[in-house]
Each structure stands twice: as structure tokens, then as C-alpha cells.
Design a protein around this motif. Structure first.
Motif, PDB file in Angstrom:
ATOM      1  N   ASP A 104      15.224  32.299  33.110  1.00  0.00           N
ATOM      2  CA  ASP A 104      15.631  33.384  34.009  1.00  0.00           C
ATOM      3  C   ASP A 104      17.085  33.801  33.738  1.00  0.00           C
ATOM      4  N   THR A 156      17.075  35.952  30.676  1.00  0.00           N
ATOM      5  CA  THR A 156      16.348  37.201  30.980  1.00  0.00           C
ATOM      6  C   THR A 156      17.245  38.130  31.801  1.00  0.00           C
ATOM      7  N   GLY A 195      15.428  36.389  44.250  1.00  0.00           N
ATOM      8  CA  GLY A 195      14.465  35.629  43.449  1.00  0.00           C
ATOM      9  C   GLY A 195      15.112  34.939  42.261  1.00  0.00           C
ATOM     10  N   GLY A 196      14.257  34.408  41.376  1.00  0.00           N
ATOM     11  CA  GLY A 196      14.724  33.625  40.235  1.00  0.00           C
ATOM     12  C   GLY A 196      15.691  34.396  39.348  1.00  0.00           C
ATOM     13  N   ILE A 197      15.214  35.455  38.725  1.00  0.00           N
ATOM     14  CA  ILE A 197      16.086  36.257  37.850  1.00  0.00           C
ATOM     15  C   ILE A 197      17.139  36.973  38.687  1.00  0.00           C
ATOM     16  N   ALA A 257      17.064  42.407  48.505  1.00  0.00           N
ATOM     17  CA  ALA A 257      16.571  41.034  48.609  1.00  0.00           C
ATOM     18  C   ALA A 257      15.365  41.003  49.541  1.00  0.00           C
ATOM     19  N   SER A 258      14.792  39.809  49.698  1.00  0.00           N
ATOM     20  CA  SER A 258      13.584  39.672  50.512  1.00  0.00           C
ATOM     21  C   SER A 258      13.878  38.868  51.782  1.00  0.00           C
ATOM     22  N   GLY A 313      14.508  44.533  51.244  1.00  0.00           N
ATOM     23  CA  GLY A 313      13.590  45.488  50.625  1.00  0.00           C
ATOM     24  C   GLY A 313      12.237  45.548  51.291  1.00  0.00           C
ATOM     25  N   ARG A 314      11.980  44.628  52.202  1.00  0.00           N
ATOM     26  CA  ARG A 314      10.698  44.650  52.906  1.00  0.00           C
ATOM     27  C   ARG A 314      10.833  45.219  54.318  1.00  0.00           C
ATOM     28  N   THR A 358      12.868  43.126  39.286  1.00  0.00           N
ATOM     29  CA  THR A 358      12.116  41.882  39.044  1.00  0.00           C
ATOM     30  C   THR A 358      10.848  41.793  39.883  1.00  0.00           C
ATOM     31  N   HIS A 398       9.061  42.189  30.937  1.00  0.00           N
ATOM     32  CA  HIS A 398       7.600  42.195  30.852  1.00  0.00           C
ATOM     33  C   HIS A 398       7.061  41.151  31.813  1.00  0.00           C
ATOM     34  N   GLY A 399       6.041  41.483  32.527  1.00  0.00           N
ATOM     35  CA  GLY A 399       5.464  40.546  33.499  1.00  0.00           C
ATOM     36  C   GLY A 399       5.577  41.099  34.910  1.00  0.00           C
ATOM     37  N   ASP A 417      11.902  41.582  26.918  1.00  0.00           N
ATOM     38  CA  ASP A 417      11.765  40.127  27.059  1.00  0.00           C
ATOM     39  C   ASP A 417      13.147  39.502  26.985  1.00  0.00           C
ATOM     40  N   GLY A 418      13.338  38.411  27.698  1.00  0.00           N
ATOM     41  CA  GLY A 418      14.596  37.667  27.602  1.00  0.00           C
ATOM     42  C   GLY A 418      14.776  37.161  26.178  1.00  0.00           C
ATOM     43  N   HIS A 458       7.201  32.798  50.167  1.00  0.00           N
ATOM     44  CA  HIS A 458       8.574  33.316  50.128  1.00  0.00           C
ATOM     45  C   HIS A 458       9.559  32.172  49.900  1.00  0.00           C
ATOM     46  N   HIS A 459      10.455  32.324  48.956  1.00  0.00           N
ATOM     47  CA  HIS A 459      11.496  31.313  48.724  1.00  0.00           C
ATOM     48  C   HIS A 459      12.693  31.990  48.074  1.00  0.00           C
TER      49      HIS A 459
HETATM   50  N1  LIG Z   1       9.495  38.849  29.884  1.00  0.00           N
HETATM   51  C1  LIG Z   1      10.364  37.877  30.101  1.00  0.00           C
HETATM   52  O1  LIG Z   1      11.156  37.501  29.232  1.00  0.00           O
HETATM   53  C2  LIG Z   1      10.381  37.223  31.448  1.00  0.00           C
HETATM   54  C3  LIG Z   1      11.193  36.111  31.689  1.00  0.00           C
HETATM   55  C4  LIG Z   1      11.231  35.562  32.976  1.00  0.00           C
HETATM   56  C5  LIG Z   1      10.444  36.113  33.981  1.00  0.00           C
HETATM   57  N2  LIG Z   1       9.647  37.181  33.696  1.00  0.00           N
HETATM   58  C6  LIG Z   1       8.832  37.807  34.752  1.00  0.00           C
HETATM   59  O2  LIG Z   1       9.735  38.507  35.610  1.00  0.00           O
HETATM   60  C7  LIG Z   1       9.202  38.565  36.933  1.00  0.00           C
HETATM   61  C8  LIG Z   1      10.255  38.058  37.924  1.00  0.00           C
HETATM   62  O3  LIG Z   1      10.543  36.713  37.656  1.00  0.00           O
HETATM   63  P1  LIG Z   1      11.346  35.842  38.713  1.00  0.00           P
HETATM   64  O4  LIG Z   1      11.443  34.478  38.137  1.00  0.00           O
HETATM   65  O5  LIG Z   1      12.584  36.536  39.103  1.00  0.00           O
HETATM   66  O6  LIG Z   1      10.286  35.860  39.933  1.00  0.00           O
HETATM   67  P2  LIG Z   1      10.545  35.600  41.482  1.00  0.00           P
HETATM   68  O7  LIG Z   1      11.425  34.419  41.647  1.00  0.00           O
HETATM   69  O8  LIG Z   1       9.215  35.594  42.130  1.00  0.00           O
HETATM   70  O9  LIG Z   1      11.401  36.857  41.955  1.00  0.00           O
HETATM   71  C9  LIG Z   1      10.879  38.063  42.429  1.00  0.00           C
HETATM   72  C10 LIG Z   1      11.553  38.325  43.748  1.00  0.00           C
HETATM   73  O10 LIG Z   1      11.263  39.625  44.198  1.00  0.00           O
HETATM   74  C11 LIG Z   1      11.183  39.537  45.612  1.00  0.00           C
HETATM   75  N3  LIG Z   1      10.527  40.741  46.161  1.00  0.00           N
HETATM   76  C12 LIG Z   1       9.250  41.126  46.068  1.00  0.00           C
HETATM   77  N4  LIG Z   1       9.088  42.292  46.733  1.00  0.00           N
HETATM   78  C13 LIG Z   1      10.282  42.618  47.263  1.00  0.00           C
HETATM   79  C14 LIG Z   1      10.755  43.679  48.066  1.00  0.00           C
HETATM   80  N5  LIG Z   1       9.960  44.679  48.454  1.00  0.00           N
HETATM   81  N6  LIG Z   1      12.052  43.702  48.418  1.00  0.00           N
HETATM   82  C15 LIG Z   1      12.876  42.711  48.033  1.00  0.00           C
HETATM   83  N7  LIG Z   1      12.503  41.665  47.275  1.00  0.00           N
HETATM   84  C16 LIG Z   1      11.212  41.631  46.897  1.00  0.00           C
HETATM   85  C17 LIG Z   1      10.409  38.258  45.854  1.00  0.00           C
HETATM   86  O11 LIG Z   1      10.588  37.818  47.201  1.00  0.00           O
HETATM   87  P3  LIG Z   1       9.528  36.879  47.990  1.00  0.00           P
HETATM   88  O12 LIG Z   1       9.964  35.469  47.755  1.00  0.00           O
HETATM   89  O13 LIG Z   1       9.640  37.220  49.404  1.00  0.00           O
HETATM   90  O14 LIG Z   1       8.160  37.191  47.420  1.00  0.00           O
HETATM   91  C18 LIG Z   1      11.105  37.348  44.860  1.00  0.00           C
HETATM   92  O15 LIG Z   1      12.252  36.773  45.431  1.00  0.00           O
HETATM   93  C19 LIG Z   1       7.925  37.707  36.899  1.00  0.00           C
HETATM   94  O16 LIG Z   1       6.835  38.578  36.765  1.00  0.00           O
HETATM   95  C20 LIG Z   1       8.095  36.848  35.664  1.00  0.00           C
HETATM   96  O17 LIG Z   1       6.863  36.447  35.112  1.00  0.00           O
HETATM   97  C21 LIG Z   1       9.598  37.739  32.467  1.00  0.00           C
END
Ligand SMILES: NC(=O)c1ccc[n+]([C@@H]2O[C@H](COP(=O)([O-])OP(=O)(O)OC[C@H]3O[C@@H](n4cnc5c(N)ncnc54)[C@H](OP(=O)(O)O)[C@@H]3O)[C@@H](O)[C@H]2O)c1
Length: 327
Positions: free
Chosen positions: A142, A145, A169-171, A190-191, A210-211, A233, A256-257, A274-275, A317-318
Motif C-alpha cells: 500500500d 501504491t 483506508g490502507g492506501i 474518509a469513512s 464520504g458516506r 481507493t 487497478h482493483g 499498479d504500485g 469497517h476499519h
Molecule cells: N494495483 C495495485 O497495485 C494495488 C495495490 C494495492 C491495492 N490495490 C487495490 O486498491 C484498492 C484499495 O486498497 P486499500 O488497501 O486502500 O483498501 P481499503 O483499506 O479497503 O481502503 C478503501 C477505503 O475506502 C473507504 N471507503 C469506501 N467507500 C467510501 C466512501 N463513500 N467514503 C469514504 N471512504 C470510503 C473504505 O472504508 P470502510 O472501511 O468503511 O469500508 C476503506 O477505508 C483495493 O481494491 C485493492 O485491491 C491495488
């Protein structure tokens, strides 16, 4: 096999799949410790990151996309941290006992849901000073990325305004802090209330839910002529609505994803990426992290045996990330 020394153990505990499937397919198994080649190191894993993408890999969707033939038992885990247990003959950057973190996507020798992982030395780095082992374990994928999106795709400049969608979230929580370090003004989406509070604590200039909040009114107050760029993200209707706050000529990036894929309004460029987990990118990440206090949020840590529960927790949610503790 070319290596300067071997792990003393011949077998290890791992969470491995004998077939792709649901969380029930994640089984504790005793497997051989992977052998390293000259360009690799063996890491005694102490913690593994649980990626938002791990359930997709568990279900077999990665090998479908990549067109690769999976080898079972299949050990998940793109990210991890621990101690160097052995170094390949060509590796000069590390020695046994070094505390390291690393990432390798779909490693054919097995991932980090195991006591040992054999990883290309280029993908390995010493742990930045102040991070705990769990924090380091969840950081690399993350982190790179987030940084790839900001520097290589958006070409974010100091003084620009940036929307981070999914900032708790993570990223997102890493991108928010990296963008501040690059001199940007950050509008964090944020969420939930806890997410908003978290984003403020991390230094967001403005943070909204954002919700629940009216994002477009807050965005107009933040940047009357529109926001310069966005890192996205999470996808969906609320995302696309929020992205109308990006100014004409502005840029949007998403890894992507992210599904559904975000859509840009007319006159705004959008790019999926992609990262880039190169040694140079990891070094840059470490440099930015080391230049001040930096939070890597680990919301929950599960023992290796409870990898299935950790996957279930991804759906709840986390804030930030989830980790596995590997004893
Ligand atoms: N292609 C690459 O190189 C690569 C690398 C890493 C990750 N990814 C992809 O990137 C995506 C994100 O990864 P991540 O690790 O950041 O996932 P994540 O930790 O699930 O982060 C997404 C965040 O968005 C929040 N969210 C959803 N809807 C929202 C809204 N309406 N308003 C505000 N916040 C909202 C979520 O909150 P909640 O907790 O409340 O749901 C969560 O905190 C994933 O699909 C992952 O597979 C791709």
C-alpha cells in the motif's frame, strides 16, 4: 541452490490453500522451508500484511488475470516483516539478523502467511526506524501504491490541492501523509466519524465523511475553482459524484482493483495504475517516512491460525490495515 547459510528449520507452519475457495480453504499446514537462490533472502516472518486483494487471490482470481498456473499448496501473503535467516550468494545488502520488510506479489515460492518466505533481495528493505514489526509488515504494497500514484501518475507538486478518496483506508491513510510531506493541500474523504477524526489527526487540511457529509459543498469551500488532483481507493456512485469537484485540466489516479472503476468528468484525465515495487520506490518511501513522524495504522492483529477471520475483518469497517502475527 546458492546460499551462504540455511534456516535451521527444515519445515515451517503456514496457512496454505490446497485449492482456491472461501475462507474454509485456508488451512494450517507444515510445509518445507523454501530454498533461496543467489539473488534471494530467506525471511523468518514475524508478521504479515492482510491485503484488501488477498480474498481475490484466495478465490483464484489473480492466477486467472495473470494467466499463471498455480502451484499448491499455495501460500498467500504479499507483504511481511521479520528477520533475515539466510542470504543468497549474490546478496550484499543484507546479513542474517537484519530486521526487514518486503513485498512480493504472487511469489511462486510462497507468500508471507508462513514462518519463512524466500524473497528477491531487491524487494526487501531495512525497517524504517520507528515502525513496529506489524506496522512494517502492512506497509510495503500500500505504501508504494500510494507513492506511485502521487509521484509517478499524478506528478503531484508542492502547493497543489489533492483529494484522497478512501483516506482512512490502507492506501488512503498513507497517501494522505505522503501527500502532505510532498507539500500538497489535502482534502480527505474518509469513512465514518472515526475515519474523519483519524484523517484530521494525520494532517488532512479538510476531512469529511464520504458516506454522510455533503462532500461537494465542503470541496467548494476547500478549493473554489476545483481541486487539482485525486487519488481514489474506493469506487461507486459516491466516488463519481465527489470526483466532479476536480477542476477542468485536473488529474485522477486509481490503482487497478478499485471497483466499480471511477469515472472522470469532461476535461479531467484519469489513469489506472499498479504500485511500482522497485528498490528505488521502496527507498523513496523509506526516505519520506523517515523524514518525520509517520503513522502506519494497524487496526487489528490476528494470529496466523485465524487468517480466515482476518479475511472476514477486511469486509468490516476499519481504519488502515489488518495484520497477522506469525510466531
Ligand atoms: N494495483 C495495485 O497495485 C494495488 C495495490 C494495492 C491495492 N490495490 C487495490 O486498491 C484498492 C484499495 O486498497 P486499500 O488497501 O486502500 O483498501 P481499503 O483499506 O479497503 O481502503 C478503501 C477505503 O475506502 C473507504 N471507503 C469506501 N467507500 C467510501 C466512501 N463513500 N467514503 C469514504 N471512504 C470510503 C473504505 O472504508 P470502510 O472501511 O468503511 O469500508 C476503506 O477505508 C483495493 O481494491 C485493492 O485491491 C491495488
Amino acid at each position: 541452490m546458492a546460499q551462504s547459510s540455511q534456516a535451521k528449520a527444515q519445515t515451517m507452519r503456514a496457512v496454505a490453500l490446497d485449492n482456491f475457495g472461501g475462507t474454509e480453504a485456508l488451512k494450517i499446514q507444515d510445509l518445507p522451508v523454501p530454498q533461496i537462490e543467489a539473488h534471494e533472502v530467506l525471511i523468518r516472518v514475524e508478521a504479515a500484511g492482510v491485503g484488501a486483494w488477498d480474498p481475490y487471490e484466495r478465490e483464484g482470481r489473480f492466477v486467472e488475470i495473470m494467466g499463471t498456473k498455480p502451484k499448491f499448496p499455495y501460500v498467500l501473503g504479499t507483504d511481511g516483516a521479520g528477520t533475515i535467516a539466510a542470504v543468497g550468494n549474490d546478496v550484499t545488502r543484507f546479513k542474517e539478523g537484519d530486521r526487514v520488510y518486503a513485498a512480493e506479489l504472487a511469489n511462486p515460492k510462497g507468500g508471507f502467511y508462513a514462518q519463512y518466505a524466500a524473497v528477491r533481495a531487491d524487494n526487501v528493505s531495512l525497517i524504517p526506524g520507528h515502525l513496529t514489526i506489524e506496522e512494517a509488515a502492512v506497509l510495503p504494497t500500500d505504501g508504494v501504491t500510494a507513492l506511485t500514484g502521487l509521484e509517478k501518475v499524478l506528478h503531484l507538486e508542492s502547493g497543489e490541492s489533492l483529494m484522497v478518496f478512501g483516506a482512512s483506508g490502507g492506501i488512503g491513510h498513507l497517501a494522505l501523509q505522503l501527500a502532505k510531506r510532498l507539500g500538497a493541500k489535502v482534502f480527505a474523504i474518509a469513512s465514518g466519524d472515526d475515519g474523519v477524526e483519524f484523517a484530521r489527526k494525520l494532517g488532512a487540511d479538510v476531512a469529511v465523511d464520504g458516506r454522510g457529509d455533503d462532500v461537494l459543498i465542503a470541496a467548494k469551500e476547500f478549493a473554489a475553482n476545483g481541486i487539482d488532483a485525486a487519488l481514489v481507493t474506493a469506487g461507486g456512485e459516491l466516488t463519481d459524484e465527489a470526483l466532479s469537484a476536480i477542476r477542468r485540466g485536473g488529474r485522477i489516479a486509481y490503482p487497478h482493483g478499485v471497483m466499480p472503476e471511477p469515472a472522470a468528468h469532461e476535461g479531467v484525465s484519469i489513469e489506472a495504475y499498479d504500485g511500482e515495487a522497485s528498490a528505488a520506490m521502496i527507498a523513496r518511501l523509506n526516505e519520506l517516512i523517515d523524514s518525520g513522524s509517520f503513522v502506519v495504522q494497524v487496526d487489528e492483529v490476528f494470529p496466523l491460525e485465524e487468517a480466515g477471520k482476518a479475511h472476514d475483518a477486511l469486509k468490516q469497517h476499519h481504519l488502515g490495515k489488518i495484520a497477522l502475527r506469525v510466531d
